[in-house]
Scaffold this motif. Structure first.
Motif, PDB file in Angstrom:
ATOM      1  N   TYR A  85     119.137  -6.262 -18.571  1.00 36.59           N
ATOM      2  CA  TYR A  85     119.308  -5.305 -21.149  1.00 36.59           C
ATOM      3  C   TYR A  85     119.779  -4.380 -21.157  1.00 36.59           C
ATOM      4  O   TYR A  85     119.357  -3.593 -20.726  1.00 36.59           O
ATOM      5  N   PRO A  86     121.267  -4.582 -21.915  1.00 33.92           N
ATOM      6  CA  PRO A  86     122.067  -3.416 -22.512  1.00 33.92           C
ATOM      7  C   PRO A  86     121.095  -3.164 -23.305  1.00 33.92           C
ATOM      8  O   PRO A  86     121.171  -3.787 -24.413  1.00 33.92           O
ATOM      9  N   THR A  87     121.088  -1.907 -23.183  1.00 30.76           N
ATOM     10  CA  THR A  87     120.637  -1.015 -24.152  1.00 30.76           C
ATOM     11  C   THR A  87     120.922   0.817 -24.110  1.00 30.76           C
ATOM     12  O   THR A  87     121.174   0.930 -23.330  1.00 30.76           O
ATOM     13  N   ARG A  89     119.386   3.154 -24.136  1.00 32.60           N
ATOM     14  CA  ARG A  89     118.036   4.072 -23.628  1.00 32.60           C
ATOM     15  C   ARG A  89     118.454   3.289 -21.903  1.00 32.60           C
ATOM     16  O   ARG A  89     117.249   4.501 -21.034  1.00 32.60           O
ATOM     17  N   TYR A 114     117.835  -5.742 -33.479  1.00 29.68           N
ATOM     18  CA  TYR A 114     116.554  -5.493 -34.643  1.00 29.68           C
ATOM     19  C   TYR A 114     116.838  -3.382 -33.540  1.00 29.68           C
ATOM     20  O   TYR A 114     117.897  -3.818 -33.467  1.00 29.68           O
ATOM     21  N   GLU A 115     115.635  -3.412 -33.360  1.00 32.23           N
ATOM     22  CA  GLU A 115     114.826  -1.960 -32.611  1.00 32.23           C
ATOM     23  C   GLU A 115     115.084  -2.380 -30.916  1.00 32.23           C
ATOM     24  O   GLU A 115     115.298  -1.767 -30.406  1.00 32.23           O
ATOM     25  N   GLY A 116     115.096  -3.274 -30.986  1.00 27.38           N
ATOM     26  CA  GLY A 116     114.732  -3.928 -29.285  1.00 27.38           C
ATOM     27  C   GLY A 116     114.442  -4.036 -28.368  1.00 27.38           C
ATOM     28  O   GLY A 116     113.185  -4.672 -29.479  1.00 27.38           O
ATOM     29  N   SER A 131     123.332   1.162 -20.241  1.00 30.05           N
ATOM     30  CA  SER A 131     124.100   1.477 -21.581  1.00 30.05           C
ATOM     31  C   SER A 131     125.029   1.206 -21.411  1.00 30.05           C
ATOM     32  O   SER A 131     125.667   2.227 -19.765  1.00 30.05           O
ATOM     33  N   GLY A 133     127.391   2.876 -23.245  1.00 33.26           N
ATOM     34  CA  GLY A 133     127.947   4.472 -23.625  1.00 33.26           C
ATOM     35  C   GLY A 133     126.914   4.882 -24.485  1.00 33.26           C
ATOM     36  O   GLY A 133     125.749   4.429 -24.775  1.00 33.26           O
ATOM     37  N   ILE A 136     125.701   3.984 -30.453  1.00 30.83           N
ATOM     38  CA  ILE A 136     125.165   2.381 -31.128  1.00 30.83           C
ATOM     39  C   ILE A 136     125.550   1.378 -31.557  1.00 30.83           C
ATOM     40  O   ILE A 136     125.644   1.810 -32.705  1.00 30.83           O
ATOM     41  N   LEU A 137     125.675   0.164 -30.750  1.00 30.75           N
ATOM     42  CA  LEU A 137     125.681  -0.993 -31.299  1.00 30.75           C
ATOM     43  C   LEU A 137     125.083  -1.776 -32.082  1.00 30.75           C
ATOM     44  O   LEU A 137     123.358  -1.545 -32.132  1.00 30.75           O
ATOM     45  N   SER A 138     125.074  -2.401 -32.627  1.00 29.22           N
ATOM     46  CA  SER A 138     124.122  -3.474 -33.541  1.00 29.22           C
ATOM     47  C   SER A 138     123.466  -3.979 -33.254  1.00 29.22           C
ATOM     48  O   SER A 138     122.446  -5.045 -33.053  1.00 29.22           O
ATOM     49  N   GLY A 139     123.858  -4.940 -31.654  1.00 27.66           N
ATOM     50  CA  GLY A 139     123.220  -5.784 -30.386  1.00 27.66           C
ATOM     51  C   GLY A 139     124.079  -6.014 -29.665  1.00 27.66           C
ATOM     52  O   GLY A 139     125.759  -5.066 -29.253  1.00 27.66           O
ATOM     53  N   GLY A 140     122.945  -6.869 -28.365  1.00 22.41           N
ATOM     54  CA  GLY A 140     123.203  -6.382 -27.298  1.00 22.41           C
ATOM     55  C   GLY A 140     124.356  -7.590 -26.643  1.00 22.41           C
ATOM     56  O   GLY A 140     125.091  -7.550 -25.737  1.00 22.41           O
ATOM     57  N   ALA A 143     127.732  -5.198 -25.850  1.00 30.19           N
ATOM     58  CA  ALA A 143     127.954  -4.757 -24.570  1.00 30.19           C
ATOM     59  C   ALA A 143     127.669  -5.887 -23.087  1.00 30.19           C
ATOM     60  O   ALA A 143     128.440  -5.236 -22.474  1.00 30.19           O
TER      61      ALA A 143
HETATM   62  N1  SAM Z   1     116.445   1.206 -31.015  1.00 35.68           N
HETATM   63  C1  SAM Z   1     117.527   1.375 -30.099  1.00 35.68           C
HETATM   64  C2  SAM Z   1     117.773   2.668 -29.382  1.00 35.68           C
HETATM   65  O1  SAM Z   1     118.316   3.513 -30.828  1.00 35.68           O
HETATM   66  O2  SAM Z   1     117.758   3.465 -28.320  1.00 35.68           O
HETATM   67  C3  SAM Z   1     118.831   0.813 -30.976  1.00 35.68           C
HETATM   68  C4  SAM Z   1     118.945  -0.964 -31.170  1.00 35.68           C
HETATM   69  S1  SAM Z   1     120.457  -1.240 -31.369  1.00 35.68           S
HETATM   70  C5  SAM Z   1     120.504  -1.377 -33.191  1.00 35.68           C
HETATM   71  C6  SAM Z   1     120.419  -3.011 -31.059  1.00 35.68           C
HETATM   72  C7  SAM Z   1     120.445  -3.554 -29.151  1.00 35.68           C
HETATM   73  O3  SAM Z   1     121.962  -3.518 -29.257  1.00 35.68           O
HETATM   74  C8  SAM Z   1     120.280  -3.035 -28.515  1.00 35.68           C
HETATM   75  O4  SAM Z   1     118.471  -3.534 -28.149  1.00 35.68           O
HETATM   76  C9  SAM Z   1     120.932  -3.242 -27.201  1.00 35.68           C
HETATM   77  O5  SAM Z   1     120.354  -4.136 -26.471  1.00 35.68           O
HETATM   78  C10 SAM Z   1     122.493  -3.245 -28.094  1.00 35.68           C
HETATM   79  N2  SAM Z   1     122.569  -1.470 -28.381  1.00 35.68           N
HETATM   80  C11 SAM Z   1     122.791  -0.661 -28.974  1.00 35.68           C
HETATM   81  N3  SAM Z   1     123.543   0.003 -28.128  1.00 35.68           N
HETATM   82  C12 SAM Z   1     123.702  -0.583 -26.529  1.00 35.68           C
HETATM   83  C13 SAM Z   1     124.523   0.824 -25.815  1.00 35.68           C
HETATM   84  N4  SAM Z   1     125.336   1.906 -26.063  1.00 35.68           N
HETATM   85  N5  SAM Z   1     124.785  -0.074 -24.605  1.00 35.68           N
HETATM   86  C14 SAM Z   1     124.201  -1.472 -24.607  1.00 35.68           C
HETATM   87  N6  SAM Z   1     123.180  -1.789 -25.279  1.00 35.68           N
HETATM   88  C15 SAM Z   1     123.440  -1.535 -26.498  1.00 35.68           C
END
Ligand code: SAM
Length: 248
Positions: A85-87, A89, A114-116, A131, A133, A136-140, A143
């Motif tokens: 799961y790319p995130t 976090r 969304y928020e994940g 992650s 980097g 914040i991207l808008s979606g996974g 990534a």
């Molecule tokens: N609320 C989350 C947070 O602050 O950690 C950000 C959610 S982001 C708008 C939506 C999705 O984009 C995330 O669930 C993730 O799958 C992906 N995403 C955003 N930034 C990313 C990053 N730097 N690396 C990997 N995935 C990312």
């Protein structure tokens, strides 16, 4: 054997996207790897195929439901493939991880929006969180494409010269040395003399120094790890032969 990727996503048309071009695109055509995008909406709840809901505890945005996401995950034959799961976090993705993923049977990628994703499904399904980097991207999906690109180029037969995979940044824990090509003089800037000398040992030494200097100046985290690995505990023997002004 084909290296297999499955993306669980609300936007299946984003795959293979840019990976249908160039090196990865050719390898896809040759069957060296494959990617299947499964629409998470298929597993949504009710007539409207709902995949998200409001967060417990309040706050902005929506969260992807665990029942929907787990149904999608359980419907995929993982067949020994890590589920990632790319995130933001997650732990930072490193070339070591990429080598491990590329050396296995493939990946299943869970693309958040969304928020994940609800935390419980990440725990229950033993999902690796990475992650790409500190932004914040808008979606996974983007990534996931980045992660796939980094893996696909390491699949045997994809890169023209295997050497280009072993000599690049991070392969020995350092950033790579700078590159130059023709013309030898361009807009008043000359290629470093040593690269024109034909003296291979001296060139190798120069490149090593450049690698070390760039790593020390741009990536203190990598430099500290390099010093620890090589048993040095100070800035030590690195000469600043490289022009520090160039390393912005
Ligand atoms: N609320 C989350 C947070 O602050 O950690 C950000 C959610 S982001 C708008 C939506 C999705 O984009 C995330 O669930 C993730 O799958 C992906 N995403 C955003 N930034 C990313 C990053 N730097 N690396 C990997 N995935 C990312």
């Amino acid at each position: 054997m084909t290296w297999r990727a499955t993306a669980l996503t609300l936007f299946p048309d984003m795959f293979p996207g840019p990976l249908g071009q160039s090196l990865a695109g050719r390898a896809l055509e040759q069957g060296l790897w494959s990617v299947e995008a499964r629409n998470l909406r298929t597993y949504g709840i009710g007539r409207h195929r709902v995949v998200d809901d409001t967060p417990f505890g309040g706050g902005a945005g929506m969260v992807m439901r665990p029942d929907v996401v787990s149904a999608a995950i359980r419907d995929v034959g993982r067949e020994g493939r890590p589920l990632v799961y790319p995130t933001p976090r997650g732990r930072p993705l490193r070339q070591d991880d990429v080598r491990r993923y590329a050396g296995g049977p493939g990946l299943v990628l869970l693309c958040g929006r969304y928020e994940g994703v609800d935390e419980r499904v990440l725990e229950a399904e033993q999902v690796e969180q990475v992650s790409i980097g500190d932004y914040i991207l808008s979606g996974g999906e983007m990534a996931a494409l980045v992660l796939l690109d980094s893996c696909v180029r390491l699949i045997p037969g994809v890169m023209g010269s295997e050497a280009s995979g072993t000599e690049e940044s991070f392969s020995d824990g350092l950033l790579e040395y700078p590159h130059y090509t023709k013309p030898a003089s361009w807009e008043g800037r000359d290629v470093p003399d040593i690269l024109l000398s034909g003296h291979h040992a001296a060139i190798a030494g120069w490149r090593q120094t450049e690698s070390e200097t760039a790593t020390r100046m741009r990536r203190p985290d990598l430099w500290a790890a390099h010093l620890a690995r090589t048993g040095q505990d100070t800035g030590g023997p690195v000469s600043l032969a490289a022009d520090p002004e160039r390393l912005h």
